[in-house]
Design a protein around this motif. Structure first.
Motif, short mmCIF file in Angstrom:
data_model
loop_
_atom_site.label_atom_id
_atom_site.label_comp_id
_atom_site.label_asym_id
_atom_site.label_seq_id
_atom_site.Cartn_x
_atom_site.Cartn_y
_atom_site.Cartn_z
N TRP A 1 58.46 -43.73 113.70
CA TRP A 1 57.32 -43.05 113.10
C TRP A 1 57.66 -41.64 112.64
O TRP A 1 56.90 -41.05 111.89
CB TRP A 1 56.16 -42.99 114.10
CG TRP A 1 55.59 -44.33 114.40
CD1 TRP A 1 54.58 -44.98 113.73
CD2 TRP A 1 56.00 -45.22 115.43
NE1 TRP A 1 54.35 -46.21 114.29
CE2 TRP A 1 55.21 -46.40 115.34
CE3 TRP A 1 56.97 -45.16 116.44
CZ2 TRP A 1 55.36 -47.48 116.20
CZ3 TRP A 1 57.13 -46.24 117.30
CH2 TRP A 1 56.31 -47.38 117.17
N ARG A 2 58.76 -41.09 113.11
CA ARG A 2 59.00 -39.66 112.89
C ARG A 2 60.30 -39.33 112.16
O ARG A 2 60.50 -38.17 111.82
CB ARG A 2 58.97 -38.92 114.24
CG ARG A 2 57.60 -38.92 114.91
CD ARG A 2 57.65 -38.29 116.29
NE ARG A 2 56.32 -38.26 116.91
CZ ARG A 2 55.78 -39.27 117.58
NH1 ARG A 2 56.46 -40.40 117.73
NH2 ARG A 2 54.57 -39.16 118.11
N TYR A 3 61.17 -40.29 111.91
CA TYR A 3 62.48 -39.97 111.36
C TYR A 3 62.79 -40.77 110.10
O TYR A 3 62.64 -41.99 110.07
CB TYR A 3 63.57 -40.23 112.40
CG TYR A 3 63.42 -39.38 113.64
CD1 TYR A 3 63.48 -37.99 113.57
CD2 TYR A 3 63.18 -39.98 114.88
CE1 TYR A 3 63.32 -37.22 114.71
CE2 TYR A 3 63.03 -39.21 116.02
CZ TYR A 3 63.10 -37.82 115.93
OH TYR A 3 62.93 -37.06 117.06
N ILE B 1 61.13 -35.94 109.91
CA ILE B 1 62.38 -35.20 109.83
C ILE B 1 63.45 -36.13 109.26
O ILE B 1 63.62 -37.25 109.73
CB ILE B 1 62.81 -34.66 111.20
CG1 ILE B 1 61.91 -33.48 111.60
CG2 ILE B 1 64.27 -34.24 111.21
CD1 ILE B 1 62.23 -32.87 112.94
N ALA B 2 64.14 -35.65 108.24
CA ALA B 2 65.27 -36.39 107.71
C ALA B 2 66.42 -36.23 108.70
O ALA B 2 67.07 -35.19 108.75
CB ALA B 2 65.66 -35.86 106.33
N ASP C 1 60.53 -32.34 106.91
CA ASP C 1 61.76 -31.55 106.98
C ASP C 1 62.85 -32.33 106.27
O ASP C 1 63.30 -33.36 106.74
CB ASP C 1 62.13 -31.30 108.44
CG ASP C 1 63.55 -30.76 108.62
OD1 ASP C 1 64.10 -30.22 107.65
OD2 ASP C 1 64.09 -30.91 109.73
N ILE C 2 63.29 -31.83 105.13
CA ILE C 2 64.23 -32.57 104.30
C ILE C 2 65.68 -32.37 104.75
O ILE C 2 66.56 -33.10 104.30
CB ILE C 2 64.07 -32.17 102.81
CG1 ILE C 2 64.70 -33.23 101.88
CG2 ILE C 2 64.68 -30.80 102.54
CD1 ILE C 2 63.99 -34.55 101.89
N GLU C 3 65.94 -31.42 105.67
CA GLU C 3 67.35 -31.16 106.01
C GLU C 3 67.50 -30.68 107.44
O GLU C 3 67.13 -29.55 107.77
CB GLU C 3 67.94 -30.14 105.04
CG GLU C 3 69.45 -29.96 105.17
CD GLU C 3 69.86 -28.96 106.23
OE1 GLU C 3 70.70 -29.31 107.08
OE2 GLU C 3 69.34 -27.83 106.21
N SER C 4 68.05 -31.54 108.29
CA SER C 4 68.43 -31.17 109.65
C SER C 4 69.58 -32.06 110.10
O SER C 4 69.65 -33.24 109.73
CB SER C 4 67.26 -31.32 110.63
OG SER C 4 66.37 -30.21 110.54
N LEU D 1 68.78 -41.13 101.62
CA LEU D 1 69.21 -39.75 101.43
C LEU D 1 70.56 -39.56 102.10
O LEU D 1 70.79 -40.06 103.20
CB LEU D 1 68.19 -38.79 102.05
CG LEU D 1 68.52 -37.29 102.07
CD1 LEU D 1 68.58 -36.72 100.66
CD2 LEU D 1 67.48 -36.52 102.90
N MET D 2 71.45 -38.84 101.41
CA MET D 2 72.71 -38.42 102.02
C MET D 2 72.53 -37.02 102.58
O MET D 2 71.74 -36.23 102.08
CB MET D 2 73.83 -38.44 100.98
CG MET D 2 74.20 -39.84 100.49
SD MET D 2 75.53 -39.79 99.26
CE MET D 2 74.58 -39.57 97.74
N GLY D 3 73.28 -36.73 103.64
CA GLY D 3 73.10 -35.46 104.34
C GLY D 3 73.65 -34.26 103.59
O GLY D 3 74.00 -34.32 102.40
#
Length: 337
Positions: free
Chosen positions: A100-102, A76-77, A50-53, A136-138
């Motif tokens: 592991w997930r973020y 998830i980003a 998920d590239i955007e949350s 990555l920036m949001g």
């Protein structure tokens, strides 16, 4: 298998854990993430990044880890919400609690911080991105109508409108061009906003821009240009422009207009319209899955994942892995998975 490899966090509250040291140890984190993706693949699951949350420190990371494992969401980003504090450090808590997930992602340009003082927030973004080592920036809201959940909560005053070619916009584009770090924009799809965006893409050809929410048009009458052919032209002209594929379900109606905003859906079949599927299949490295989560809609997680899996199912099998996770990995880390 991924759940076996990736332990559930030891605490539900991420703020019970000391913040991850910065700059982030991306080398070690990438080893974790790669093994998690490979474990999902070995189990016959298509991993999704998920590239955007936009999420907050109040997320129950134990419960959410189980949900991610159940739905086959590898990463998830995690972009925090400053909420008037200038900066949140939420991603540092998330990575410390669950490495592991973020993917740590800078705070997005959300109200009130971005709206009240966009130049100052852009400056803070640049400083923290460099010092903390965010890959990555949001998501920065340039033109953003009230979201459906906000309208349902009675928050109809939110109507963000900052020109993308404003001084703050120039700061972000220039910083991305110089650093090579991608950033995300929310810009409603309307005729009047296309020329300023193209002007910025042309002025900063090395800026890596993810335009969020492909084919989400909340007021169709305000768009006479955007469609698969126009997106194809943009991709050909601007090699560092990318798109996330978030959309609500085919039957979703935007309460502000009474229209179906997800213009890439065939509402009869629940799959992509052929012309949109063809576009993505032609250039899969320019498109990435996204869930567009926020703290108010976490109960919709499974439905949102289902919509992205419907997108993937609409594509030719050889490109599904690219869109699901390989394109995001290559963009963020400049390496093939």
């Amino acid at each position: 298998m991924a759940a076996d490899f990736s332990p559930i966090p030891g605490t539900a509250r991420m703020t019970d854990v000391a913040k991850a040291p910065v700059p982030f140890d991306l080398s070690t984190l990438k080893q974790n993430w790669r093994q998690r993706i490979l474990a999902m693949r070995a189990a016959g699951v298509m991993p999704i990044i998920d590239i955007e949350s936009n999420l907050s420190e109040n997320l129950d990371v134990q419960r959410f880890a189980r949900q991610m494992d159940a739905e086959g969401v590898a990463l998830i980003a995690f972009s925090g919400i400053a909420a008037g504090r200038g900066w949140s450090d939420a991603a540092r808590y998330a990575v410390a609690a669950d490495p592991w997930r973020y993917i740590p992602t800078g705070d997005g340009g959300l109200p009130p911080d971005w709206k009240n003082n966009p130049m100052d927030f852009a400056r803070i973004t640049k400083e923290r991105t460099v010092s903390d080592g965010y890959p990555l920036m949001g998501e920065y809201e340039f033109r953003h109508y009230p979201s459906p959940d906000q309208i349902q909560r009675g928050n109809t005053q939110r109507d963000e409108d900052l020109p993308i070619d404003s001084p703050a916009g120039h700061q972000l584009f220039q910083f991305s061009a110089e650093s090579g770090i991608p950033f995300e924009i929310h810009l409603e799809i309307e005729d009047q906003y296309l020329a300023p965006l193209e002007k910025m893409l042309k002025q900063y050809p090395k800026a890596k821009v993810i335009w969020c929410h492909l084919a989400q048009m909340r007021y169709q009458s305000r768009n006479t240009v955007y469609g698969p052919d126009y997106v194809r032209k943009l991709i050909d002209q601007y090699p560092n422009l990318y798109f996330d594929l978030f959309s609500g379900p085919p039957d979703h109606i935007y309460p502000g207009s009474g229209e179906y905003p997800g213009k890439y859906w065939d509402r009869t079949t629940g799959r992509l319209l052929p012309e949109w599927a063809k576009l993505i299949a032609e250039q899969p490295w320019r498109f990435m899955t996204a869930l567009d989560l926020n703290p108010f809609i976490m109960n919709a997680f499974s439905r949102k994942v289902g919509m992205q899996r419907a997108v993937l199912a609409s594509l030719p099998e050889p490109v599904r892995e690219i869109v699901a996770y390989k394109a995001a990995w290559k963009l963020l880390f400049n390496e093939d998975f």
